[in-house]
Motif scaffolding. Structure first.
Motif, PDB file in Angstrom:
ATOM      1  N   MET A 106       0.831  -1.189   0.000  1.00  0.00           N
ATOM      2  CA  MET A 106       0.000   0.000   0.000  1.00  0.00           C
ATOM      3  C   MET A 106       0.874   1.250   0.000  1.00  0.00           C
ATOM      4  O   MET A 106       1.884   1.324   0.693  1.00  0.00           O
ATOM      5  N   LYS A 107       0.484   2.222  -0.769  1.00  0.00           N
ATOM      6  CA  LYS A 107       1.242   3.469  -0.870  1.00  0.00           C
ATOM      7  C   LYS A 107       1.126   4.266   0.433  1.00  0.00           C
ATOM      8  O   LYS A 107       0.087   4.264   1.078  1.00  0.00           O
ATOM      9  N   PRO A 108       2.195   4.968   0.805  1.00  0.00           N
ATOM     10  CA  PRO A 108       2.178   5.735   2.054  1.00  0.00           C
ATOM     11  C   PRO A 108       1.346   7.012   1.948  1.00  0.00           C
ATOM     12  O   PRO A 108       1.117   7.544   0.862  1.00  0.00           O
ATOM     13  N   THR A 109       0.910   7.488   3.101  1.00  0.00           N
ATOM     14  CA  THR A 109       0.197   8.759   3.211  1.00  0.00           C
ATOM     15  C   THR A 109       1.098   9.742   3.942  1.00  0.00           C
ATOM     16  O   THR A 109       1.689   9.422   4.972  1.00  0.00           O
ATOM     17  N   ILE A 110       1.191  10.937   3.397  1.00  0.00           N
ATOM     18  CA  ILE A 110       1.954  12.011   4.022  1.00  0.00           C
ATOM     19  C   ILE A 110       0.983  12.843   4.854  1.00  0.00           C
ATOM     20  O   ILE A 110      -0.092  13.206   4.379  1.00  0.00           O
ATOM     21  N   THR A 111       1.364  13.125   6.096  1.00  0.00           N
ATOM     22  CA  THR A 111       0.539  13.960   6.967  1.00  0.00           C
ATOM     23  C   THR A 111       1.305  15.228   7.306  1.00  0.00           C
ATOM     24  O   THR A 111       2.459  15.161   7.740  1.00  0.00           O
ATOM     25  N   ILE A 112       0.668  16.353   7.087  1.00  0.00           N
ATOM     26  CA  ILE A 112       1.223  17.643   7.498  1.00  0.00           C
ATOM     27  C   ILE A 112       0.347  18.141   8.636  1.00  0.00           C
ATOM     28  O   ILE A 112      -0.817  18.486   8.442  1.00  0.00           O
ATOM     29  N   GLU A 113       0.914  18.126   9.834  1.00  0.00           N
ATOM     30  CA  GLU A 113       0.199  18.591  11.021  1.00  0.00           C
ATOM     31  C   GLU A 113       0.675  20.004  11.330  1.00  0.00           C
ATOM     32  O   GLU A 113       1.868  20.240  11.503  1.00  0.00           O
ATOM     33  N   TYR A 114      -0.260  20.935  11.364  1.00  0.00           N
ATOM     34  CA  TYR A 114       0.077  22.350  11.485  1.00  0.00           C
ATOM     35  C   TYR A 114      -0.741  23.006  12.595  1.00  0.00           C
ATOM     36  O   TYR A 114      -1.816  22.543  12.947  1.00  0.00           O
ATOM     37  N   CYS A 115      -0.214  24.095  13.121  1.00  0.00           N
ATOM     38  CA  CYS A 115      -0.913  24.864  14.160  1.00  0.00           C
ATOM     39  C   CYS A 115      -1.878  25.847  13.492  1.00  0.00           C
ATOM     40  O   CYS A 115      -1.430  26.789  12.826  1.00  0.00           O
ATOM     41  N   PRO A 116      -3.175  25.638  13.648  1.00  0.00           N
ATOM     42  CA  PRO A 116      -4.126  26.560  13.021  1.00  0.00           C
ATOM     43  C   PRO A 116      -4.117  27.948  13.671  1.00  0.00           C
ATOM     44  O   PRO A 116      -4.362  28.949  12.999  1.00  0.00           O
ATOM     45  N   ARG A 117      -3.800  28.015  14.961  1.00  0.00           N
ATOM     46  CA  ARG A 117      -3.760  29.313  15.654  1.00  0.00           C
ATOM     47  C   ARG A 117      -2.599  30.171  15.165  1.00  0.00           C
ATOM     48  O   ARG A 117      -2.634  31.392  15.276  1.00  0.00           O
ATOM     49  N   CYS A 118      -1.564  29.515  14.629  1.00  0.00           N
ATOM     50  CA  CYS A 118      -0.397  30.241  14.125  1.00  0.00           C
ATOM     51  C   CYS A 118      -0.600  30.725  12.692  1.00  0.00           C
ATOM     52  O   CYS A 118       0.240  31.445  12.161  1.00  0.00           O
ATOM     53  N   GLY A 119      -1.685  30.287  12.065  1.00  0.00           N
ATOM     54  CA  GLY A 119      -1.957  30.696  10.696  1.00  0.00           C
ATOM     55  C   GLY A 119      -1.148  29.944   9.650  1.00  0.00           C
ATOM     56  O   GLY A 119      -0.847  30.490   8.592  1.00  0.00           O
ATOM     57  N   TRP A 120      -0.800  28.695   9.943  1.00  0.00           N
ATOM     58  CA  TRP A 120       0.067  27.934   9.046  1.00  0.00           C
ATOM     59  C   TRP A 120      -0.684  27.012   8.085  1.00  0.00           C
ATOM     60  O   TRP A 120      -0.080  26.203   7.399  1.00  0.00           O
ATOM     61  N   MET A 121      -2.008  27.150   7.995  1.00  0.00           N
ATOM     62  CA  MET A 121      -2.771  26.294   7.097  1.00  0.00           C
ATOM     63  C   MET A 121      -2.389  26.527   5.631  1.00  0.00           C
ATOM     64  O   MET A 121      -2.242  25.577   4.864  1.00  0.00           O
ATOM     65  N   LEU A 122      -2.209  27.768   5.216  1.00  0.00           N
ATOM     66  CA  LEU A 122      -1.852  28.045   3.823  1.00  0.00           C
ATOM     67  C   LEU A 122      -0.480  27.489   3.474  1.00  0.00           C
ATOM     68  O   LEU A 122      -0.259  26.973   2.380  1.00  0.00           O
ATOM     69  N   ARG A 123       0.459  27.575   4.411  1.00  0.00           N
ATOM     70  CA  ARG A 123       1.792  26.996   4.197  1.00  0.00           C
ATOM     71  C   ARG A 123       1.671  25.481   4.033  1.00  0.00           C
ATOM     72  O   ARG A 123       2.288  24.893   3.151  1.00  0.00           O
ATOM     73  N   ALA A 124       0.859  24.850   4.880  1.00  0.00           N
ATOM     74  CA  ALA A 124       0.661  23.406   4.801  1.00  0.00           C
ATOM     75  C   ALA A 124       0.004  23.017   3.473  1.00  0.00           C
ATOM     76  O   ALA A 124       0.389  22.025   2.846  1.00  0.00           O
ATOM     77  N   ALA A 125      -0.973  23.805   3.031  1.00  0.00           N
ATOM     78  CA  ALA A 125      -1.648  23.524   1.767  1.00  0.00           C
ATOM     79  C   ALA A 125      -0.686  23.661   0.587  1.00  0.00           C
ATOM     80  O   ALA A 125      -0.719  22.859  -0.353  1.00  0.00           O
ATOM     81  N   TYR A 126       0.161  24.664   0.630  1.00  0.00           N
ATOM     82  CA  TYR A 126       1.168  24.848  -0.426  1.00  0.00           C
ATOM     83  C   TYR A 126       2.122  23.655  -0.481  1.00  0.00           C
ATOM     84  O   TYR A 126       2.405  23.115  -1.552  1.00  0.00           O
ATOM     85  N   MET A 127       2.599  23.235   0.687  1.00  0.00           N
ATOM     86  CA  MET A 127       3.510  22.090   0.722  1.00  0.00           C
ATOM     87  C   MET A 127       2.809  20.820   0.261  1.00  0.00           C
ATOM     88  O   MET A 127       3.406  20.005  -0.451  1.00  0.00           O
ATOM     89  N   ALA A 128       1.554  20.658   0.625  1.00  0.00           N
ATOM     90  CA  ALA A 128       0.782  19.496   0.171  1.00  0.00           C
ATOM     91  C   ALA A 128       0.678  19.490  -1.347  1.00  0.00           C
ATOM     92  O   ALA A 128       0.852  18.452  -1.996  1.00  0.00           O
ATOM     93  N   GLN A 129       0.398  20.643  -1.937  1.00  0.00           N
ATOM     94  CA  GLN A 129       0.302  20.754  -3.389  1.00  0.00           C
ATOM     95  C   GLN A 129       1.617  20.359  -4.055  1.00  0.00           C
ATOM     96  O   GLN A 129       1.634  19.626  -5.042  1.00  0.00           O
ATOM     97  N   GLU A 130       2.717  20.838  -3.536  1.00  0.00           N
ATOM     98  CA  GLU A 130       4.037  20.503  -4.088  1.00  0.00           C
ATOM     99  C   GLU A 130       4.313  19.000  -3.994  1.00  0.00           C
ATOM    100  O   GLU A 130       4.813  18.394  -4.944  1.00  0.00           O
ATOM    101  N   LEU A 131       3.995  18.412  -2.850  1.00  0.00           N
ATOM    102  CA  LEU A 131       4.236  16.979  -2.663  1.00  0.00           C
ATOM    103  C   LEU A 131       3.328  16.138  -3.554  1.00  0.00           C
ATOM    104  O   LEU A 131       3.768  15.140  -4.136  1.00  0.00           O
ATOM    105  N   LEU A 132       2.072  16.539  -3.689  1.00  0.00           N
ATOM    106  CA  LEU A 132       1.151  15.806  -4.562  1.00  0.00           C
ATOM    107  C   LEU A 132       1.608  15.868  -6.012  1.00  0.00           C
ATOM    108  O   LEU A 132       1.530  14.873  -6.738  1.00  0.00           O
ATOM    109  N   GLY A 133       2.093  17.001  -6.439  1.00  0.00           N
ATOM    110  CA  GLY A 133       2.578  17.136  -7.807  1.00  0.00           C
ATOM    111  C   GLY A 133       3.826  16.324  -8.090  1.00  0.00           C
ATOM    112  O   GLY A 133       3.990  15.781  -9.180  1.00  0.00           O
TER     113      GLY A 133
END
Length: 94
Positions: free
Chosen positions: A1-28
């Motif tokens: 089975m293929k692995p799943t990458i998890t990006i765990e981020y602090c929502p109070r720090c405002g890091w959701m957009l950074r996590a989404a950007y990194m997810a996009q790069e990894l998916l591509g």
């Protein structure tokens, strides 16, 4: 089975957009090599960790900052498909 990458981020720090950007790069880059990327809000303030399945490949608190995309792709590649050539994002020495 293929692995799943998890990006765990602090929502109070405002890091959701950074996590989404990194997810996009990894998916591509790892489309054929992974099951997907999970964005997970952290319960602990200041947390930002990236793991492949249960193995942490990057922890912001341990490293003292965020990874560059090039570095992150290399860390993930070394776990999910060590033979994969990352082109211009690859290490100069192997």
């Amino acid at each position: 089975m293929k692995p799943t990458i998890t990006i765990e981020y602090c929502p109070r720090c405002g890091w959701m957009l950074r996590a989404a950007y990194m997810a996009q790069e990894l998916l591509g880059t790892f489309t054929e090599d992974i099951n997907g990327v999970l964005l997970k809000p952290a319960a602990i303030g200041g947390a930002y960790t990236i793991s492949v399945n249960e193995m942490v490949v990057y922890d912001r608190k341990e490293r003292g900052g965020f990874p560059e995309i090039k570095e992150l792709k290399q860390l993930v590649r070394d776990v999910v498909n060590p033979e994969k050539n990352l082109g211009h994002s690859d290490k100069t020495e192997r």
